[in-house]
Each structure stands twice: as structure tokens, then as C-alpha cells.
Design a protein around this motif. Sequence first.
Motif, PDB file in Angstrom:
ATOM      1  N   LYS A 250     -59.069  -0.745  41.717  1.00  0.00           N
ATOM      2  CA  LYS A 250     -59.032  -2.119  42.206  1.00  0.00           C
ATOM      3  C   LYS A 250     -60.342  -2.533  42.874  1.00  0.00           C
ATOM      4  O   LYS A 250     -60.515  -3.707  43.194  1.00  0.00           O
ATOM      5  N   TRP A 251     -61.238  -1.589  43.077  1.00  0.00           N
ATOM      6  CA  TRP A 251     -62.455  -1.882  43.829  1.00  0.00           C
ATOM      7  C   TRP A 251     -63.417  -2.718  42.987  1.00  0.00           C
ATOM      8  O   TRP A 251     -63.643  -2.436  41.805  1.00  0.00           O
ATOM      9  N   SER A 252     -63.974  -3.703  43.630  1.00  0.00           N
ATOM     10  CA  SER A 252     -65.057  -4.465  43.020  1.00  0.00           C
ATOM     11  C   SER A 252     -66.390  -3.864  43.463  1.00  0.00           C
ATOM     12  O   SER A 252     -66.434  -2.849  44.158  1.00  0.00           O
ATOM     13  N   SER A 253     -67.474  -4.493  43.075  1.00  0.00           N
ATOM     14  CA  SER A 253     -68.789  -3.996  43.497  1.00  0.00           C
ATOM     15  C   SER A 253     -68.953  -4.089  45.016  1.00  0.00           C
ATOM     16  O   SER A 253     -69.672  -3.290  45.621  1.00  0.00           O
ATOM     17  N   HIS A 254     -68.276  -5.038  45.631  1.00  0.00           N
ATOM     18  CA  HIS A 254     -68.356  -5.184  47.084  1.00  0.00           C
ATOM     19  C   HIS A 254     -67.717  -3.984  47.782  1.00  0.00           C
ATOM     20  O   HIS A 254     -68.324  -3.377  48.682  1.00  0.00           O
ATOM     21  N   GLU A 255     -66.489  -3.643  47.376  1.00  0.00           N
ATOM     22  CA  GLU A 255     -65.816  -2.496  47.994  1.00  0.00           C
ATOM     23  C   GLU A 255     -66.526  -1.187  47.678  1.00  0.00           C
ATOM     24  O   GLU A 255     -66.688  -0.325  48.546  1.00  0.00           O
ATOM     25  N   LEU A 256     -66.956  -1.035  46.434  1.00  0.00           N
ATOM     26  CA  LEU A 256     -67.627   0.207  46.055  1.00  0.00           C
ATOM     27  C   LEU A 256     -68.966   0.359  46.775  1.00  0.00           C
ATOM     28  O   LEU A 256     -69.381   1.474  47.115  1.00  0.00           O
ATOM     29  N   GLY A 257     -69.636  -0.756  47.025  1.00  0.00           N
ATOM     30  CA  GLY A 257     -70.886  -0.686  47.778  1.00  0.00           C
ATOM     31  C   GLY A 257     -70.668  -0.268  49.223  1.00  0.00           C
ATOM     32  O   GLY A 257     -71.493   0.440  49.808  1.00  0.00           O
ATOM     33  N   ARG A 258     -69.561  -0.686  49.807  1.00  0.00           N
ATOM     34  CA  ARG A 258     -69.254  -0.291  51.181  1.00  0.00           C
ATOM     35  C   ARG A 258     -68.825   1.172  51.270  1.00  0.00           C
ATOM     36  O   ARG A 258     -69.125   1.861  52.244  1.00  0.00           O
ATOM     37  N   LEU A 259     -68.115   1.646  50.254  1.00  0.00           N
ATOM     38  CA  LEU A 259     -67.534   2.991  50.285  1.00  0.00           C
ATOM     39  C   LEU A 259     -68.306   3.965  49.408  1.00  0.00           C
ATOM     40  O   LEU A 259     -67.736   4.912  48.859  1.00  0.00           O
ATOM     41  N   ALA A 281     -72.817  -1.021  41.697  1.00  0.00           N
ATOM     42  CA  ALA A 281     -72.888  -0.686  43.123  1.00  0.00           C
ATOM     43  C   ALA A 281     -73.063   0.806  43.366  1.00  0.00           C
ATOM     44  O   ALA A 281     -73.309   1.214  44.505  1.00  0.00           O
ATOM     45  N   ILE A 282     -72.944   1.629  42.332  1.00  0.00           N
ATOM     46  CA  ILE A 282     -73.110   3.077  42.502  1.00  0.00           C
ATOM     47  C   ILE A 282     -74.598   3.383  42.660  1.00  0.00           C
ATOM     48  O   ILE A 282     -75.409   3.023  41.806  1.00  0.00           O
ATOM     49  N   THR A 283     -74.946   4.045  43.724  1.00  0.00           N
ATOM     50  CA  THR A 283     -76.346   4.343  44.024  1.00  0.00           C
ATOM     51  C   THR A 283     -76.736   5.714  43.472  1.00  0.00           C
ATOM     52  O   THR A 283     -75.868   6.563  43.212  1.00  0.00           O
TER      53      THR A 283
END
Length: 356
Positions: A250-259, A281-283
Motif C-alpha cells: 500500500k506504500w506510495s513513494s511518500h511512505e517508502l521514502g520515509r521508511l 523512492a528506494i535509495t
Amino acid sequence: MKFLKPILIINTYFTFYVKGIELHTKSIEELEVDYEDEKNSMIAITESDEYISEDFYDELDNRLRVENSMDMIFFGPPNSFLRLDSETILHIFAHTKKQLIPISRALLAWDIITDGKTTAFLQGREYLAFGSLLNVVPEEDLYYVNFGDPSVFKYFSKNDLKISSRKIGVLVAAYRRYYGNMWYRNGSHINELGYMLCGFPDFDLAKISPITFKELTVDVLGKLHRCSVKQTKTLYRIATHPDAYGEPYKWSSHELGRLNALFICIPRQEISAIQLEAMTAITPSVIKLMNQKKLEYFTKQQILRMTPKTRRILILRMQLKNSLDTSKITKKSCGVLNFSIALLSWSFIVSFLLCS
């Protein structure tokens, strides 16, 4: 004239009156005593200086250049280091690479800075000067760190110190002495912890409620890479709770960037379900820390949606199969080379014996 000498001996002081001002002169006996005292004091000072100088150079390593003052400070005799005051030591430590400072001098400097007192009297600038050298400081001293001082609290929460996890745990115990054990109930308190959050054990981190976890800012979530595997897994379970961020698909780029720091704990069977929009968003740091076997579960479409640098590191890790460390490849090739050389030498010996 024969009465003049007894008069000089009997009269200890001569009193003169010059323009109404009374002047006192010392007797000859007093002048002689003062002269002897002054002469003895000069002799004592000279002997003391010679002794200190000889003692200093006798203890000094002959391999060191005398004109190199930093070597004199860090590798000279302890007596020379003890002559420095605390402010000078703080200035030297703040402008010197910590790996160049011997542990013996670090402990000696710590004793000078604390001056027989507890660390409750120290401020942030003292800890800033020591930095990673706090790793050699006794644990019982760190237990009395004054987290009530804003400069001290700011230093330990904002700086990623290269010290052991045990020392960070001692600092957390010192934090509890000031703020108690109910820190996990308030999201603002957790946000202020910064790097100190990873000093709490995993069973304490499990007390954070999913609603409180959702109040954590990007700043503190970006510092979770300092946590251990157990701590990261505990925080991942909280993050995937329905009251927090929910399941990873369910994660968007916003949630994945935070987590990002918690994404390495995702189960391998759930990787392919990550939304394509969130892959940007994956670094690269996440790919470096992720388990090698999990990288095979990314789909082709997901890999194409990654940033170029992240995609390059993922492909490189999959090619190397074991890690990003190319030295392992060199070691393997060297091992094969050594084995082949040994085999050739053994065959040469056998053929030589047969021919003879």
C-alpha cells in the motif's frame, strides 16, 4: 669613635624625617638575612628547573623530532601532557583527527577535563572535542551525563557517533535518569531523541504505539540505520500495523521514502507487490544493506522504475552474488592462482622423481 660601634648595634632602626615623611631603614643584620633568603631561593629555582628539564628529555623518545610539538604532546612523557590546561586540551582534541590520538592520552585528557568530578558538570563542547574517543571513556562516567543541559542533549541526538552500541545504551540509561521511562508515549519526545532512539533495546521500542509511530518525522526516521537488526525488525512490525502505514504493497513513494531504513526488513515474497510508482523512492543505501537473496525478487518493471544509481548498484550486487566488496573476488582469484601454482609445482616434483 669607640662608642660609635655599640650605638650602631644597639639601634636597630634609624628614623629620618624628610619633609614630614617618616622613613624606616633596615639594620645590617636584617639586610644580611634577606640576602641569604634571596640567594637560597634563586638556587632552589635553578635546581628545580634543571631537574624538570632533564627528567623531560630523559623520558622523551629519541626517535621523535623535538620541534614537532604535536608528537611531543601525544607521544612524549606524561609529565609534559599534564602541564596543559583543560582549555588547551579541548582545543587540541577538537582540531585533531581522533584516530591519531593514543588511548592513553585520551584517558589522561578525560581525567584532566573532569578534574575529579562526575560528567554531570560537562557541557556539549567537551563531548564535541572528544567525539569518537568517548568509546574509550569508562562507562560509569557516561552514566552521569547531564541530559538536562540542552547542549549535551543536542550533541548526542544530532550526531552519529562512532561508538559502540553498549556505550549508546549507557547514554540512554543516563537519559532515563532525567526523563523517566515514559518517553515512548509522546511522539515529540521521540523526535527529539534522534540517534539516541537506537540506544533503546528492542523490547522498549516495541512499546511505541502505531499511532505514535506515525507522528515521527522524516528526520528521526532517517537516523534508524544506526539500529541493530532486532531493533529494525521491531520498528518494521510497528510501521506495518494498520494504524500506522499498513502493508508495504500500500506504500506510495511518500511512505517508502520515509521508511527507507526499514524497507530492508520486508519479506521477500512481498517485494514483487510493491507499487511501481514507489520504486523511485528506494535509495542506493537501501540496496546496499538489503539481503542478497531478496534482490532476486524485484521484477523487471520494478527495476526499470528505480533511479539509475539504485538500479546500477542492484545489478552490480546481483552479478557479484555475495556483496559489493570486490576484494572477495580478488581473494577468490588469488586462491585459484595459488592452487594452480601448487599443483604445477607438485607435478614438477613427481616428474623429476620419475625421471631420476
